[in-house]
Design a protein around this motif. Sequence first.
Motif, PDB file in Angstrom:
ATOM      1  N   GLU A 144       0.786  -1.273   0.081  1.00 57.68           N
ATOM      2  CA  GLU A 144      -0.020   0.073  -0.058  1.00 57.68           C
ATOM      3  C   GLU A 144       0.977   1.334   0.085  1.00 57.68           C
ATOM      4  N   ARG A 287      -7.186   1.208   4.980  1.00 58.96           N
ATOM      5  CA  ARG A 287      -6.940   2.465   4.277  1.00 58.96           C
ATOM      6  C   ARG A 287      -6.989   3.925   5.585  1.00 58.96           C
ATOM      7  N   VAL A 290      -3.325   3.882   6.645  1.00 61.20           N
ATOM      8  CA  VAL A 290      -2.499   4.377   5.663  1.00 61.20           C
ATOM      9  C   VAL A 290      -2.580   5.916   5.638  1.00 61.20           C
ATOM     10  N   ASP A 291      -4.057   6.427   5.542  1.00 64.74           N
ATOM     11  CA  ASP A 291      -4.077   7.757   5.548  1.00 64.74           C
ATOM     12  C   ASP A 291      -3.589   8.579   6.795  1.00 64.74           C
ATOM     13  N   ASP A 323      -2.328   8.395  -3.128  1.00 62.65           N
ATOM     14  CA  ASP A 323      -2.718   8.125  -4.634  1.00 62.65           C
ATOM     15  C   ASP A 323      -1.649   8.924  -5.450  1.00 62.65           C
TER      16      ASP A 323
END
Length: 348
Positions: A144, A287, A290-291, A323
Amino acid sequence: MRRFAHFVRPWLPSHRCRSSFSGSTKMIRRFILKFAAAFLALFAAGGAACADDYPSRPITLVAPFPPGGALDLIARALAQKLQEQWGQTVVVDNRSGAAGIIGTTQVARSAPDGYTILLGATTTHGINPSLYKSLQYDAVADFEPVSLVATIPHLLVVNPGLPVHTFGDFVKLAKEKTLPFGSAGIGSPHHLAGEMLKSQLHLNLQHIPYKGSAPAMTAVMSGETAFMSVEVTAASQYIKAGKMRPIAVAAAKRLPTIDVPTFAEVGLPGFEVTAWYAIFAPKGTPRPIVDKLSQALAKAVHAKDVQTRFASLDATPVGSTPDELRRYVDSEIKRWAQAVKAANVSMD
């Protein structure tokens, strides 16, 4: 949601009986859709709850190259700032060897919970996917992307005894005679940069691999080789001492510390060779975690003391989103694949 419908389809009435059970079928489908929506909402809520508690224990930041280099120093600067933000220990674990493959593979196989992360680089996620046909990890599918944290451009440097003061001089000499150039090893960014110059400008260049960038730079300074492409961080002290002469920087902009033109300015637009450093987590890391990591890293790289530390390495802080890093890695893999193909090299 379609997967749920596909799963129960064998238990639905046959085609001949559907007209009789159409009402029941619609009810079943509605139930499946509601169940799927509830499941996804529960999954998302669970990920958010994990992020609220994260980190609740020490984090391991794997540095897949030896201590003392730019990657190691960047890893330690980031670890310190994350520790300050979260009040949790962040341990830098140097798992070096095999062009970063050992440490990178370890993270790829770690639990996707955010407690083992990787400081990857140009080699691990840009070059290795093309250089090794049987790579033990997939640079895209096994990770990721979290954040691109810093970049360090390459310089074209020559032995100061050569009659080369401009890029034009360099091209002219490399067309008249064969110039040997050194690198940190076959398939390294230093090697591939030289091969790209050779193929794009049809120069007479001969590659000589060394065991690391330090002996390769020593070869340039002694006159054993004529030039090399090397990170600004590694070359800067020798340039200041007059032991190397910088000719051009392989970046979009000029450097604030060393006054040489970019390759675009000397007639080779798009020729950029950058050592980049980015944080990755194992594939499947929620996620929200990750954020949270990405936001903390963006804050870290823009802290005044970290920027001072990066400046001493001639590194530019970035702090991208996940992203943005994903798109960057995709473009780097494609770019280095062309360089590996042009050099006709493989480590398998």
